[in-house]
Design an enzyme around this catalytic site. Structure first.
Site, short mmCIF file in Angstrom:
data_model
loop_
_atom_site.label_atom_id
_atom_site.label_comp_id
_atom_site.label_asym_id
_atom_site.label_seq_id
_atom_site.Cartn_x
_atom_site.Cartn_y
_atom_site.Cartn_z
CG HIS A 33 -21.56 18.70 -38.73
ND1 HIS A 33 -20.80 17.59 -38.85
CD2 HIS A 33 -22.83 18.32 -39.04
CE1 HIS A 33 -21.55 16.57 -39.25
NE2 HIS A 33 -22.79 16.99 -39.35
N1 UDP Z 1 -17.98 17.02 -46.72
C1 UDP Z 1 -17.61 17.87 -47.75
N2 UDP Z 1 -17.05 19.07 -47.41
C2 UDP Z 1 -16.82 19.44 -46.13
C3 UDP Z 1 -17.19 18.55 -45.09
C4 UDP Z 1 -17.79 17.36 -45.42
O1 UDP Z 1 -17.78 17.55 -48.92
O2 UDP Z 1 -16.30 20.55 -45.91
C5 UDP Z 1 -18.61 15.74 -47.09
C6 UDP Z 1 -17.93 14.53 -46.52
O3 UDP Z 1 -16.84 14.16 -47.34
C7 UDP Z 1 -19.03 13.52 -46.48
C8 UDP Z 1 -20.25 14.37 -46.16
O4 UDP Z 1 -19.91 15.70 -46.51
O5 UDP Z 1 -19.21 12.92 -47.73
C9 UDP Z 1 -20.56 14.27 -44.69
O6 UDP Z 1 -21.46 15.23 -44.37
P1 UDP Z 1 -21.62 15.82 -42.89
O7 UDP Z 1 -20.38 15.63 -42.14
O8 UDP Z 1 -22.15 17.21 -43.07
O9 UDP Z 1 -22.84 14.98 -42.31
P2 UDP Z 1 -22.97 13.56 -41.59
O10 UDP Z 1 -22.25 12.54 -42.42
O11 UDP Z 1 -22.44 13.70 -40.21
O12 UDP Z 1 -24.44 13.30 -41.58
#
Ligand code: UDP
Length: 364
Positions: A207
């Site tokens: 993403h």
């Molecule tokens: N997550 C979720 N559903 C999804 C994808 C990610 O619950 O379909 C959770 C994942 O387990 C983690 C968090 O969202 O706890 C991570 O968020 P994201 O990847 O959007 O952002 P980043 O961590 O890169 O800032």
């Protein structure tokens, strides 16, 4: 003590869930502490926001700002303006912000200008890549915060490099570990959100703007997924930004033939897949760590990461997202990696309690 929490994006809900739980526990044992929640609306869909509040028991926000879907400048500016007026009215003792989104930086800037101290959870993370919007948000937030809760030793060192030292930096461990331990216990026996049969499968999430907004990279990632699809079942919950980009570049149908595509999942379904998969392929910060929490090897489609300790121990392999051949090789070799989860890289699962106790001990 009155704390005002600013959240807005999916990973912040995961992190805030365990801290809100720790605040509520102190409150019910008679401690004078109260939390108000401002939801900026940066993520607003049912499956990017509501499901987390419902499943994880996060208290309903006191203020919903509805500021998603705007450009970076417009979003951040409007958030600052609206958070400022909430702060002027409510005058909390602390403003609590999480991670590295526009909501994080807006909350921090609104508070510091009103001389309300800011506590930053997940402070000190750096990719050293200023082209990432998240890196700008992290740097600005760390430099205006009065309390910096750093999840790892490397985060503490990064702050030191920028001259942020002393009692205001507290190494707590990572609240995301707290969340995965707590909610994994609560989701024992929960069926997987998709039928994967008996075959080993990889869980894929993409993403980051650097990958979705760059057609050449997105095409290389899709080509790599096609190349491994006959060896490995791929389960791919699609972030709305990624779905939009795949549609725009005519790649969605190709990917749908290679992988099982799902809508974004709630946290409980997500951690069930992390627990059952054989490999994680991602560009997410949080998902890289969750792979490790569940003892799974990870291939990260980025050239740098904030979570360098996982690369150092061989649990995570970075690969250039525009290099199809290297992605395929990394996936094939990643499946052979055994992950050693013995070292406590991210604390002991009680970071949230430590954070709340630290806020209470500092007072205003
Ligand atoms: N997550 C979720 N559903 C999804 C994808 C990610 O619950 O379909 C959770 C994942 O387990 C983690 C968090 O969202 O706890 C991570 O968020 P994201 O990847 O959007 O952002 P980043 O961590 O890169 O800032």
């Amino acid at each position: 003590m009155k704390i005002l929490t600013v959240i807005g994006a999916r990973p912040q809900m995961v992190k805030a869930a365990v801290v809100s739980r720790a605040v509520a526990a102190r409150q019910s044992s008679g401690v004078n502490i109260r939390e108000m929640i401002v939801h900026t609306g940066q993520h607003f869909d049912k499956n990017m926001s509501d499901v987390f509040f419902d499943e994880m028991g996060i208290p309903k926000p006191d203020n919903m700002l509805g500021l998603g879907g705007l450009s970076h400048g417009a979003m951040t500016g409007r958030m600052i303006e609206q958070i400022e007026s909430i702060l002027q009215q409510d005058r909390p003792d602390w403003v609590l912000v999480y991670g590295d989104t526009n909501s994080t930086m807006a909350g921090a800037l609104a508070a510091v200008k009103l001389h309300i101290p800011v506590a930053h959870i997940e402070a000190g993370l750096r990719s050293w890549n200023r082209a990432m919007p998240e890196e700008i948000n992290r740097v600005v937030t760390d430099h205006v915060s009065s309390l910096l809760f750093a999840p790892t030793d490397s985060a503490v060192k990064n702050l030191l490099v920028e001259g942020i030292i002393g009692e205001k930096v507290v190494r707590t461990g990572d609240v995301m570990l707290d969340a995965s331990l707590f909610y994994a216990k609560n989701s024992v026996g929960r069926p997987l959100p998709v039928d994967v049969g008996d075959c080993p499968f990889a869980l894929v999430t993409i993403h980051r703007a650097e990958n979705t907004d760059e057609p050449r990279r997105l095409a290389a990632i899709v080509a790599a997924m096609e190349a491994v699809a006959s060896e490995l079942h791929l389960v791919f919950p699609l972030h709305p930004r990624t779905r939009g980009a795949l549609e725009r570049h005519g790649l969605l149908e190709r990917l749908a033939r290679a992988a099982t595509l799902l809508d974004p999942l709630g946290y409980l379904d997500m951690i069930r897949l992390e627990d059952e998969c054989c490999l994680v392929i991602t560009d997410s910060g949080g998902v890289q760590k969750e792979a490790y929490f569940f003892g799974k090897p990870c291939v990260t489609l980025r050239t740098e990461t904030e979570w360098t300790e996982l690369v150092d121990i061989g649990a995570n392999k970075l690969v250039a997202p525009d290099d199809e051949k290297s992605i395929v090789e990394a996936i094939r070799s990643g499946m052979q990696v055994r992950v050693d989860t013995q070292t406590q890289l991210y604390g002991d699962g009680h970071a949230a309690e430590q954070i709340v106790d630290c806020l209470l001990s500092r007072g205003r």
